[in-house]
Design a protein around this motif. Structure first.
Motif, PDB file in Angstrom:
ATOM      1  N   THR A  93       0.845  -1.195   0.000  1.00 38.27           N
ATOM      2  CA  THR A  93       0.000   0.000   0.000  1.00 38.27           C
ATOM      3  C   THR A  93       0.878   1.242   0.000  1.00 38.27           C
ATOM      4  OG1 THR A  93      -0.131   0.045   2.415  1.00 38.27           O
ATOM      5  CG2 THR A  93      -1.886  -1.129   1.243  1.00 38.27           C
ATOM      6  N   THR A  95       0.312   5.848   0.295  1.00 38.99           N
ATOM      7  CA  THR A  95      -0.622   6.926   0.608  1.00 38.99           C
ATOM      8  C   THR A  95      -0.483   8.026  -0.432  1.00 38.99           C
ATOM      9  OG1 THR A  95      -0.390   6.452   2.963  1.00 38.99           O
ATOM     10  CG2 THR A  95      -1.384   8.562   2.366  1.00 38.99           C
ATOM     11  N   ASN A  98      -3.770  13.121  -1.152  1.00 37.24           N
ATOM     12  CA  ASN A  98      -5.070  13.441  -0.549  1.00 37.24           C
ATOM     13  C   ASN A  98      -5.377  12.605   0.681  1.00 37.24           C
ATOM     14  OD1 ASN A  98      -5.678  10.942  -1.633  1.00 37.24           O
ATOM     15  ND2 ASN A  98      -7.198  11.681  -3.104  1.00 37.24           N
ATOM     16  N   ARG A 100      -5.513   9.301   0.847  1.00 37.91           N
ATOM     17  CA  ARG A 100      -6.124   8.010   0.555  1.00 37.91           C
ATOM     18  C   ARG A 100      -5.071   6.912   0.508  1.00 37.91           C
ATOM     19  NH1 ARG A 100     -10.569   6.871  -4.256  1.00 37.91           N
ATOM     20  NH2 ARG A 100     -10.970   4.687  -3.717  1.00 37.91           N
ATOM     21  N   HIS A 101      -5.350   5.799   1.148  1.00 41.15           N
ATOM     22  CA  HIS A 101      -4.458   4.640   1.123  1.00 41.15           C
ATOM     23  C   HIS A 101      -4.899   3.713  -0.013  1.00 41.15           C
ATOM     24  CE1 HIS A 101      -2.785   5.878   4.946  1.00 41.15           C
ATOM     25  NE2 HIS A 101      -4.006   5.960   5.446  1.00 41.15           N
ATOM     26  N   VAL A 102      -3.969   3.370  -0.903  1.00 42.01           N
ATOM     27  CA  VAL A 102      -4.311   2.549  -2.062  1.00 42.01           C
ATOM     28  C   VAL A 102      -3.264   1.460  -2.248  1.00 42.01           C
ATOM     29  CG1 VAL A 102      -5.474   4.467  -3.222  1.00 42.01           C
ATOM     30  CG2 VAL A 102      -3.057   4.042  -3.685  1.00 42.01           C
ATOM     31  N   ALA A 446     -18.124  14.230   1.225  1.00 44.66           N
ATOM     32  CA  ALA A 446     -17.979  12.883   1.788  1.00 44.66           C
ATOM     33  C   ALA A 446     -19.215  12.490   2.591  1.00 44.66           C
ATOM     34  CB  ALA A 446     -16.733  12.830   2.687  1.00 44.66           C
TER      35      ALA A 446
END
Length: 454
Positions: A93, A95, A98, A100-102, A446
């Motif tokens: 993973t 970060t 923004n 967001r963890h991807v 959100a």
């Protein structure tokens, strides 16, 4: 100077907007440099609006530069390709700026790497024909764009092929190529227009061809005369118009650009397609030409590293997945008074602090601000002055959106069309109460999205 400015549409601009300091001087005269290949890249599997990519290679596999490493996760998605030759490691993973963890695929460099002038020529050098393009069929063009993983390089990262799939119900009569680059500090598109106008023109012709558009317009703000001159020279005899607009933020937003260029207003909640227009960034047009004519995928992009907080501001051609910290180090590192690092520009970018953050297809720049840049008054109560309303290019009421967000009032947020806000930051810039309206809008969106999933 050998060329004439010509304004189109609504007096060469759009209603509302703001005039923040341009701050382009840090890097506008810095010619694009090719960064040396890194020892390792970490490739996020989400680099576009829509679905993330699905890994197509396994750990320990050897890949060459340009090999596909992830397939598109759906129609609104884009495949991902390796920017270096190397060995794939286990997916982990990372970060994004923004927060967001991807999922991300590390690749360790192995063997000989393309670099320097050879890498530039492989991307944007050489000949870019403007004639004989009719030999490429519509499907062939769209397929080449899709297979190359091309997305919007202006920051939106919408998969480019989706915009150009033939649509008989909503035909496109105008292709708009966006070279405004209205975000303060950033100069990557500016340098591309000066140093690589030929692939931009060829890409624009291909996009005009696949849409059967009547008009192809390249829009540039009037603070970029050298870019205008380079594009006019490259476009001579093609029928492409170079439209010069008044410098104002956010002139580069596609809806504002369309209004300025054509006088057509995209309806609230609508798309450029609704008024017969398709919009792509100038750097996107260049990689479209590369995808169609050379069959090469999107693996590198130009990134501005700029601001008073960086020792040697530069414009760099870099591989996707390189550490942002590597770019900063290559530019001499941070100054003693550096205070904030922003992915993108100060109006729409995201502040980050992790130097391991990777460059993605949407990374147009890294802006380093100093303590002096960040001086601001303390937040106070809204005085209902209406300046945010006067500044909003979308004719929204930002103060109401901020209120709805703070109260977590979904109905109020939807009543005032919170999802139509594209977070340009004009409202926050002009607000005398220093209310962080953009951050509140992001939070409110959100909340609205979360409520819709219940």
């Amino acid at each position: 100077m050998g060329f004439n400015f010509k304004f189109f549409g609504s007096g060469g601009t759009f209603p509302h907007g703001v005039h923040p300091p341009e701050r382009k001087a840090f890097a506008e005269n810095a010619a694009i440099e090719v960064m040396p290949p890194p020892d390792k890249v970490v490739i996020p599997l989400l680099q576009n609006v829509g679905a993330p990519g699905k890994p197509s290679v396994k750990a320990k596999a050897s890949v060459a530069m340009g090999d596909r490493i992830a397939d598109a996760g759906g129609f609104v998605s884009a495949p991902i390709h390796s920017p270096i030759a190397g060995k794939v490691a286990k997916v982990g993973t990372t970060t994004l700026p923004n927060g967001r963890h991807v999922a991300a695929m590390p690749i360790k460099a192995e063997g000989e790497q393309l670099s320097g002038r050879d890498l530039w020529d492989e991307n944007f050098g050489g000949d870019w024909p403007r004639e004989g393009l009719a030999r490429y069929g519509d499907k062939e063009i769209v397929d080449a764009i899709q297979n190359a993983g091309v997305v919007g390089l202006g920051g939106a990262t919408f998969p480019t092929h989706v915009k150009y799939v033939p649509n008989d119900k909503k035909p496109i009569d105008t292709v708009m190529i966006n070279g405004c680059e209205c975000e303060p500090y950033l100069t990557s598109d500016y340098r591309m227009m000066i140093e690589a106008p030929e692939p931009i023109i060829t890409g624009a012709l291909l996009l005009g061809q696949v849409t059967h558009a009547r008009d192809i317009i390249i829009g540039v703000e009037d603070n970029k005369p050298k870019a205008v001159e380079a594009l006019q020279k490259a476009a001579a005899g093609t029928g492409i118009r170079i439209a010069v607009f008044k410098t104002k933020y956010p002139q580069g937003s596609e809806k504002q650009l369309i209004l300025a260029a054509t006088g057509r207003a995209v309806p609230l909640g609508g798309l450029p397609l609704d008024v017969g227009v398709a919009v792509s960034n100038v750097s996107t047009a260049a990689v479209v030409a590369r995808a169609v004519l050379r069959g090469k995928p999107l693996t590198h992009r130009v990134v501005s590293v700029t601001g008073a907080g960086i020792r040697n501001p530069k414009n760099l051609l870099v591989p996707m997945g390189i550490r942002m910290g590597d770019l900063i180090d290559y530019c001499g590192g941070l100054t003693a008074d550096a205070a904030r690092i922003v992915a993108g520009g100060p109006m729409m970018g995201f502040a980050f602090s992790d130097m391991e953050t990777p460059v993605t297809k949407g990374t147009s720049g890294i802006t380093v601000l100093t303590h002096a840049d960040l001086k601001r008054e303390a937040e106070t109560n809204c005085i209902r002055c209406g300046r945010c309303v006067d500044a909003c290019p979308m004719n929204l009421v930002p103060s109401k959106l901020a209120l709805a967000s703070r109260k977590k009032d979904v109905d109020l947020a939807q009543m005032y069309s919170i999802m139509a806000c594209f977070e340009c930051g004009s409202c926050a810039y002009i607000c005398p109460a220093q209310i962080p309206i953009v951050q509140l809008v992001r939070t409110g969106k959100a909340v609205v999205i979360g409520a819709s999933k219940k």
